[in-house]
Design an enzyme around this catalytic site. Structure first.
Site, short mmCIF file in Angstrom:
data_model
loop_
_atom_site.label_atom_id
_atom_site.label_comp_id
_atom_site.label_asym_id
_atom_site.label_seq_id
_atom_site.Cartn_x
_atom_site.Cartn_y
_atom_site.Cartn_z
N GLU A 1 0.86 -1.20 0.00
CA GLU A 1 0.00 0.00 0.00
C GLU A 1 0.88 1.24 0.00
OE1 GLU A 1 -2.25 -0.99 3.63
OE2 GLU A 1 -3.86 -1.69 2.33
N CYS B 1 -10.53 0.80 7.61
CA CYS B 1 -9.99 2.14 7.88
C CYS B 1 -10.66 3.24 7.05
CB CYS B 1 -8.49 2.15 7.63
SG CYS B 1 -8.01 1.41 6.05
ZN LIG Z 1 -8.03 3.04 4.49
#
Ligand SMILES: [Zn+2]
Length: 814
Positions: free
Chosen positions: A328, A412
């Site tokens: 990520e 998230c």
């Molecule tokens: Zn996120």
């Protein structure tokens, strides 16, 4: 504060000024701070057609559904179970949370709910949050430790947590990450309601950290940053300098670890955006806070350099950052693939925390330019127009494999949207000394108090972002001059982005920006991107800013290989895309848009909640049955990028072919493209982008490392895997061709050690009788002929290399 509020019947106006009082009080004890202060969102009453409805959808839909998801997935129950253990109950159900950071999701939604409550009292919501806070408080251990997975079952917490407190913090446990979000929620709730319940939980927790970590005590850094920002917020409301010192200690403890979480070198020696993008932006924001509050020049130097690297080389046109799925993470310089772009929604939120902080430090509008680009494009693309579903990654191109989801295992992004949306009005204005900054444009009325105590009411009227005319009416209290600094956006001055990674093809076409005061033209001399007007403002004085909004063609730096031969469309701050419903044949990647094609903006009140679209004609390319390339003129409509994927899955692209070589002609339908495709690997992985259909999309790859359209089996390694085509109806087949995917560099995806083709015969899978070997050469199709068979399905079975996965660019069947 509490008593006052009751006395005032929680009236909105009074309440706003009350919460401003808290804000001001908390800042009063602080000696050194950001030179510029934002005007709190509680003081800015947005009443436009763009943001006000979104903020309302966030309040009415996103926040309640996110709380529901937290309940449904056991995230609230984790606190209840932890509390039961602390009460000495013998728990039947001791399973750990799905992830050790599941505690953060309720915290983030509480933060969002707090911002909402601050401007929109809601007794039911407040009572619900009070109930949640009660559960959180009950799950806190007597010494202040709060981390449900360990408290529920100290002998068997989540496998990432380690057997001792903090033991795995620098890698996987996320203990400090959870606390960072806790502190942010606690401060928000305290500022919104005056209630100390969650703040007291946080103070108890932070005191445990202060007693555990620091010079002469334990040295540690956060594995996933945010505790630094959280501690700074706690410092702001409590004035306890130990919290600020600890934030700096955590930052200074970095080094000697991994680049993945920005721990490879000390923070002051970092020069580039690297590693996991959300962690990175939270860290840079924390560093900005500490720099502002301590005057640390080394921190400032580091984050300024990193910002230049990110904005010059690592940001998408949509403002998205963090290009890579793997980790990520930020890619290398100019590594900005479109279809596989990661661009996590959280990274856009974190990026804007960081941009805002740099603006507050430097007073330069270039940070707001980047903020605005991200805000209107790559950030709000993260949530659907109805507020119910979310993107984790925000790619700039799709073959239909991307769709928003109501929730995620790692949740998230929804939480970050719920807390960011209600705070948007807080980014409109800022002040320093006797100067008021106007950074963003949206209709609102604001009650502002300058540093010198001067009160000003300002009303903004505009149809931004669809029109560039902004009228501001000023109503100051008392007399005497003060300064208004109006941001003139870079896009209105022929600058697509600070630093030049993207540029407008034609910079001459735009009319000049016009600024008038009380109907008279004002000469614009820019200072750090602001038109600065100092005068003895009188009640009713007007400022009219006129920003021309032609449709702009954008081209990218040649070093971004994914954008070569392509252009994008932008109008005002809005980046556009082509999306399948607006094309006659439901394809858009097959389009060629030339400089000659006229572009016309048009308001569509009933489309996508009201959007300005761009209408044009362009050439659409496709192959016929004889594999000859054909093209025809097609009417085409571009829509704002943020609004894509609200009408079902299908093709989308931001970067449109401007040269024939960049067009992806629509393939002629084949046995493969018409098949149902399934696989043993991830399908629509929870971050929404792994689709085995990409192996059957009929597109020819340019190499084995072509990342535009492929499928891989990560995280599976060393195993036996398969992919399967179910034909529309039984067919006779006699050969297949496989183009293997290989991850660039020392990637984890390699060609398999062996593979074979099976066909379905009734309930059984039988190998075909091949002539010749099963090839694993890269950068070419590997063709295998076999004895013709009539079957309804083929399966490609493969053995992965040890410690490696495998992937397929394209699998053809004849
Ligand atoms: Zn996120």
């Amino acid at each position: 504060m509490k008593a006052n509020r009751k006395a005032a019947g929680a009236g909105i106006l009074f309440f706003c000024s009350a919460s401003h009082t808290i804000w001001a009080q908390s800042a009063a004890n602080i000696q050194r701070d950001y030179p510029i202060k934002p005007v709190p969102f509680t003081q800015v009453h947005v009443n436009d057609q763009f943001w006000a409805p979104r903020i309302e959808v966030n309040r009415k839909v996103s926040i309640p559904t996110a709380f529901n998801q937290c309940e449904r997935t056991g995230r609230i129950d984790n606190f209840v179970r932890a509390a039961a253990v602390l009460h000495g109950e013998n728990l039947q159900d001791k399973h750990p949370p799905g992830f050790p950071f599941d505690d953060t999701d309720p915290y983030k939604v509480i933060e969002g709910a707090s911002y909402t409550l601050a401007v929109h009292p809601d007794a039911k919501l407040e009572a619900y949050v009070d109930g949640l806070i009660g559960k959180i408080a009950a799950a806190q251990e007597p010494d202040g430790y709060l981390y449900t997975t360990r408290t529920i079952d100290p002998q068997h917490p989540h496998e990432w947590s380690g057997t001792e407190r903090w033991q795995n913090e620098e890698i996987l446990s996320h203990e400090l990450y959870n606390l960072g979000h806790l502190y942010e929620a606690a401060v928000a709730y305290y500022q919104a309601t005056g209630k100390r319940s969650l703040l007291d939980v946080s103070i108890k927790s932070a005191n445990l950290l202060v007693n555990t970590f620091g010079p002469g005590k334990r040295k540690i850094y956060s594995g996933h940053q945010i505790v630094e920002m959280g501690l700074v917020k706690l410092y702001r409301v409590t004035g306890n300098e130990q919290y600020l010192s600890l934030a700096k200690f955590f930052l200074d403890s970095r080094g000697g670890g991994k680049a993945y979480n920005q721990a490879d070198v000390p923070v002051i020696d970092q020069t580039e955006g690297e590693g996991h993008a959300v962690r990175a932006t939270y860290m840079y924001s924390g560093m900005a806070d500490v720099a502002a509050l301590t005057g640390d020049k080394d921190y400032l130097h580091a984050i300024d350099q990193i910002w230049n690297n990110v904005v010059d080389k690592k940001i998408y046109l949509t403002g998205g950052i963090g290009a890579l799925h793997e980790g990520e993470a930020f890619g290398t310089n100019y590594q900005l693939p479109n279809m596989t772009a990661y661009n996590e929604t959280c990274a856009a939120v974190g990026e804007n925390f960081w941009n805002q902080r740099l603006f507050l430090l430097h007073g330069d509008a270039k940070y707001v330019d980047v903020f605005e680009r991200t805000l209107y494009n790559g950030l709000i693309s993260g949530v659907s127009l109805d507020g119910e579903t979310y993107f984790y990654p925000n790619p700039l191109e799709s073959n239909g494999q991307h769709q928003r989801s109501p929730w995620f295992g790692v949740a998230c992004c929804p939480g970050n949207i719920t807390r960011f949306m209600p705070s948007v009005p807080g980014y409109v204005y800022a002040e320093r000394g006797d100067a008021l900054y106007v950074n963003l444009f949206m209709s609102n009325s604001a009650d502002i108090q300058l540093d010198n105590g001067r009160k000003i009411k300002i009303v903004q009227e505009t149809r931004y972002p669809w029109e560039g005319d902004i009228k501001m009416t000023v109503d100051p209290e008392g007399s005497g001059p003060f300064t208004i600094k109006v941001r003139v956006p870079g896009w209105a001055r022929g600058e697509a982005i600070p630093g030049g990674l993207y540029r407008f093809e034609d910079q001459s076409s735009s009319r000049p920006v016009r600024l008038q005061v009380n109907g008279r033209d004002e000469k614009i001399s820019l200072d750090k991107g602001y038109a600065t007007i100092t005068r003895d403002w009188q009640k009713g004085d007007t400022i009219e800013l006129s920003l021309p909004m032609p449709v702009q063609r954008v081209v990218a730096d040649k070093r971004i290989s994914a954008d070569v031969g392509r252009m994008a469309l932008q109008r005002g701050p809005i980046v556009y895309c082509l999306e399948w419903p607006d094309s006659p044949d439901k394809h858009v990647r097959n389009v060629l848009l030339t400089d000659k094609d006229k572009l016309k903006a048009e308001w569509k009140p009933n489309l996508l909640n009201g959007v300005e679209v761009i209408e044009t004609k362009a050439a659409a390319y496709r192959y016929n049955a004889d594999h000859q390339l054909q093209h025809s003129e097609e009417s085409l409509r571009a829509v704002p990028y943020y609004a894509w994927a609200n009408r079902g899955p299908g093709q989308m692209e931001v970067w449109i072919a401007a040269e024939e070589s960049a067009v992806h002609p629509t393939p002629y339908p084949t046995l493969a493209t018409k098949s149902k495709v399934t696989s043993s690997g991830p399908t629509m992985a929870e971050n929404g982008v792994r689709d085995p259909r990409l192996a059957a999309d009929g597109e020819d790859p340019t190499s084995s490392e072509d990342q535009t359209s492929y499928y891989d089996w990560l995280p599976k390694r060393g195993t036996k895997e398969w992919i399967q085509y179910d034909f529309e109806r039984p067919a006779t087949v006699s050969s297949v061709e496989v183009y293997w995917y290989q991850e660039p560099g020392e990637g984890a995806v390699k060609v398999p050690t062996s593979w074979r083709i099976l066909y379905r015969d009734g309930e059984q899978w039988k190998p075909v009788e091949v002539q010749g070997p099963y090839g694993v050469a890269i950068n070419q199709f590997n063709k295998v002929m076999f004895k013709p068979i009539n079957t309804g399905a083929l399966r490609l079975e493969m053995q992965l290399q040890q410690n490696a996965s495998a992937g397929i660019e394209e699998w053809r069947v004849q």
